[in-house]
Motif scaffolding. Structure first.
Motif, PDB file in Angstrom:
ATOM      1  N   THR A 239      32.347  18.782 -46.841  1.00 50.00           N
ATOM      2  CA  THR A 239      31.018  18.948 -47.432  1.00 50.00           C
ATOM      3  C   THR A 239      31.020  20.004 -48.538  1.00 50.00           C
ATOM      4  O   THR A 239      30.353  19.832 -49.566  1.00 50.00           O
ATOM      5  N   HIS A 240      31.776  21.091 -48.381  1.00 53.57           N
ATOM      6  CA  HIS A 240      31.844  22.118 -49.434  1.00 53.57           C
ATOM      7  C   HIS A 240      32.528  21.569 -50.688  1.00 53.57           C
ATOM      8  O   HIS A 240      32.142  21.912 -51.814  1.00 53.57           O
TER       9      HIS A 240
ATOM     10  N   ASP B 265      30.082  19.458 -52.561  1.00 53.06           N
ATOM     11  CA  ASP B 265      29.100  20.278 -53.277  1.00 53.06           C
ATOM     12  C   ASP B 265      29.744  21.214 -54.302  1.00 53.06           C
ATOM     13  O   ASP B 265      29.027  21.996 -54.954  1.00 53.06           O
ATOM     14  N   SER B 266      31.086  21.166 -54.414  1.00 49.16           N
ATOM     15  CA  SER B 266      31.824  22.071 -55.317  1.00 49.16           C
ATOM     16  C   SER B 266      31.512  23.539 -55.011  1.00 49.16           C
ATOM     17  O   SER B 266      31.447  24.376 -55.915  1.00 49.16           O
ATOM     18  N   ASP B 267      31.334  23.855 -53.735  1.00 44.72           N
ATOM     19  CA  ASP B 267      31.025  25.216 -53.295  1.00 44.72           C
ATOM     20  C   ASP B 267      32.327  25.874 -52.826  1.00 44.72           C
ATOM     21  O   ASP B 267      32.645  25.899 -51.626  1.00 44.72           O
ATOM     22  N   TYR B 268      33.086  26.422 -53.753  1.00 45.16           N
ATOM     23  CA  TYR B 268      34.423  26.910 -53.437  1.00 45.16           C
ATOM     24  C   TYR B 268      34.399  28.263 -52.722  1.00 45.16           C
ATOM     25  O   TYR B 268      35.357  28.606 -52.026  1.00 45.16           O
ATOM     26  N   GLY B 269      33.346  29.036 -52.867  1.00 45.66           N
ATOM     27  CA  GLY B 269      33.225  30.274 -52.124  1.00 45.66           C
ATOM     28  C   GLY B 269      33.107  30.010 -50.634  1.00 45.66           C
ATOM     29  O   GLY B 269      33.810  30.631 -49.820  1.00 45.66           O
ATOM     30  N   ARG B 270      32.215  29.100 -50.265  1.00 46.26           N
ATOM     31  CA  ARG B 270      32.072  28.756 -48.856  1.00 46.26           C
ATOM     32  C   ARG B 270      33.309  28.024 -48.334  1.00 46.26           C
ATOM     33  O   ARG B 270      33.664  28.147 -47.152  1.00 46.26           O
TER      34      ARG B 270
ATOM     35  N   THR C 177      42.283  25.089 -55.941  1.00 50.10           N
ATOM     36  CA  THR C 177      40.840  25.064 -56.168  1.00 50.10           C
ATOM     37  C   THR C 177      40.445  26.204 -57.104  1.00 50.10           C
ATOM     38  O   THR C 177      41.149  27.223 -57.183  1.00 50.10           O
TER      39      THR C 177
ATOM     40  N   ALA D 285      37.124  31.783 -56.361  1.00 56.28           N
ATOM     41  CA  ALA D 285      35.753  32.143 -55.972  1.00 56.28           C
ATOM     42  C   ALA D 285      35.819  33.180 -54.870  1.00 56.28           C
ATOM     43  O   ALA D 285      36.777  33.217 -54.085  1.00 56.28           O
TER      44      ALA D 285
ATOM     45  N   VAL E  99      32.713  33.136 -49.154  1.00 56.77           N
ATOM     46  CA  VAL E  99      31.385  33.263 -48.565  1.00 56.77           C
ATOM     47  C   VAL E  99      31.471  32.765 -47.127  1.00 56.77           C
ATOM     48  O   VAL E  99      31.911  31.645 -46.878  1.00 56.77           O
TER      49      VAL E  99
ATOM     50  N   ARG F  94      29.773  31.606 -43.694  1.00 58.05           N
ATOM     51  CA  ARG F  94      28.575  31.127 -42.987  1.00 58.05           C
ATOM     52  C   ARG F  94      28.887  31.137 -41.501  1.00 58.05           C
ATOM     53  O   ARG F  94      28.980  30.095 -40.850  1.00 58.05           O
TER      54      ARG F  94
END
Length: 496
Positions: free
Chosen positions: A79-80, A83-88, A215, A218, A221, A223
């Motif tokens: 899922t990350h 969403d291109s959410d590389y920190g998470r 990747t 970043a 992050v 969660r």
């Protein structure tokens, strides 16, 4: 009804990953079968039973040490990335791998300290030394599984298949044969377990590190709340699921003899060959399920769920037919004295047939975020399985254990199918299911005719295998392929 374009794309992607997994699963099951046969023939039922108990401890304690991060890492990484959410992405990997490795190391120390009492509980005091070797493999198994689970979030199956299903089982087989040749006995076979696990862990960690470095950079992050909520529930699901697989082995060890465990393990190994495609197909489709559910593409999800179930059943049915018609003859692969497991083989086959026919229902529930519901399913059926084993093993031995396991597996899978129908309006069955069952019925008739008409056990098995395979293949080719099947075949051809 033609598949929608997203479904076709997902099917082709899953097929490309599934082809790698299936090759790996063939190597895995072949290596496990040969390892079992070598120990059975050269060391006997008692040694084989001890080896099975060691694997049971490794599986159950290992799933606790992984703490649900196998499913969690795959889902959150997928899922990350979507969403291109590389920190998470980076935070999830660090948290999941770090926590599970620390926990499994602590558990391994505990197993090593309490090895003697555990061995006494299983009526085999000499098992304590081998149990400490199993403890040595525990952290390595966690590193391997956690790293490869994260890599699967990239929707690639190659690393998982090559390391888990090709490299490690073949390494363990070679080392086991070498140990027996050197006269090290069952203790040498146990030495092969941590060696294979630690080298596999090193490879898995290297591949994950390479993926992360590719990747964009970043700041991690974390969660922690969401991740641990999901992993805690996944732990319950995984522990109950693994417990369902291995509880009968441990309970046989505690309530019966090590010889009985050895015979039961031989039957289990044969039946697992019939569904060797289930785990690789589930693994290939899991990230596709997560991706489509994240994007709310439920029509496409239903298509690939049905297609996955169809191919699991289609590829498994000939083996089930063979196991049900020739169980005693197939058990002779492992030597004399295992024929009493023929009834066990048939009973276990019925339970696994239901398992194959309901497809990746548990995987789909997990990827859909319904891990709590899946945990309730698994815990309930594990409690049922333990109760049935307590009732049936003292009265009927290994046959009682087989009945308890098959009944429990059937009930949990039927419950999952009903839940998926209510929650996602998804069903595993389609026209292809009926066609495959019809082809299997025709193949079973051919195999039974060979058994009744041909004298000699070896001749019966050889001709029976040929007749079952030919009749089944002809029927499947006559029925043809659906649109979903063509999408899967396209993915396989492109992979080739």
């Amino acid at each position: 009804m033609p598949a929608t374009p997203p479904a076709s794309a997902s099917l082709r992607g899953a097929a490309r990953g599934g082809s790698v997994n299936i090759v790996g699963a063939v190597c895995n099951q072949g290596a496990l079968l040969v390892t079992t046969a070598v120990i059975a023939r050269f060391l006997g039922k008692t040694a084989l039973g001890e080896y099975a108990l060691g694997l049971a401890v490794l599986a159950i304690v290992g799933i606790v040490g992984l703490f649900g991060f196998q499913m969690t890492l795959t889902r959150f990484v997928a899922t990350h990335l979507a969403d291109s959410d590389y920190g998470r992405l980076r935070g999830t990997i660090r948290l999941g791998v770090g926590f599970s490795v620390g926990l499994s190391t602590g558990l391994a120390i505990g197993v090593a300290i309490f090895a003697a009492p555990i061995a006494s509980l299983l009526h085999d005091p000499s098992f304590a030394g081998d149990l400490r070797l199993v403890a040595l493999a525990l952290p390595a198994a966690t590193i391997r599984d956690a790293c490869l689970a994260a890599v699967q979030g990239w929707r690639t199956q190659r690393a998982f298949a090559v390391i888990t299903w090709i490299y490690e089982p073949l390494t363990r087989l070679v080392l086991t044969v070498l140990a027996l040749a050197l006269g090290l006995g069952i203790h040498g076979a146990f030495v092969a377990i941590p060696i294979g696990a630690w080298t596999a862990a090193l490879l898995a960690a290297t591949i994950l590190l390479r993926r992360v470095r590719q990747t964009p950079p970043a700041t991690p992050v974390f969660r922690a709340g969401a991740i641990f909520n999901f992993s805690t529930i996944s732990l319950g699901t995984g522990l109950a699921s693994v417990g369902l697989i291995w509880a009968d082995v441990l309970m046989l060890g505690a309530m019966s003899t090590t010889d009985s465990v050895g015979i039961y393990n031989v039957s289990t190994r044969l039946v697992n060959l019939a569904v060797f495609v289930m785990v690789p197909i589930n693994a290939a489709f899991a990230p596709q399920f997560a991706h489509l559910l994240h994007r709310q593409q439920l029509d496409s999800l239903n298509h690939i769920y049905t297609a996955a179930t169809t191919w699991i059943l289609r590829l498994s049915l000939p083996a089930f037919v063979l196991l049900i018609i020739f169980p005693g003859e197939l058990l002779q692969i492992f030597g004399t004295g295992y024929g009493v497991g023929a009834a066990v083989t048939v009973i276990l086959s019925i339970g696994q047939l239901v398992n194959a026919g309901t497809g990746p229902c548990g995987t789909l529930l997990n990827m859909g975020g319904k891990v709590g519901l899946n945990t309730i399913n698994n815990v309930a059926v594990l409690v049922l399985n333990i109760a049935l084993n307590l009732w049936l093993i003292p009265r009927h031995g290994i046959i009682g254990a087989a009945v308890a396991w098959s009944l429990s597996l059937t009930l949990v899978n039927l419950a999952r199918v009903i839940e998926l129908r209510v929650i996602l309006h998804a069903m595993p069955f389609g026209v292809s299911t009926v066609r495959s069952l019809a082809a299997a019925a025709a193949a079973a008739a051919a195999g039974l005719a060979i058994r009744l008409a041909v004298p000699g056990q070896m001749e019966q098995v050889v001709l029976g295998v040929i007749a079952i395979a030919v009749v089944y293949l002809i029927c499947q080719l006559t029925f043809g392929l659906d649109q979903e099947d063509k999408s899967l075949v396209t993915g396989l051809v492109r992979r080739a």
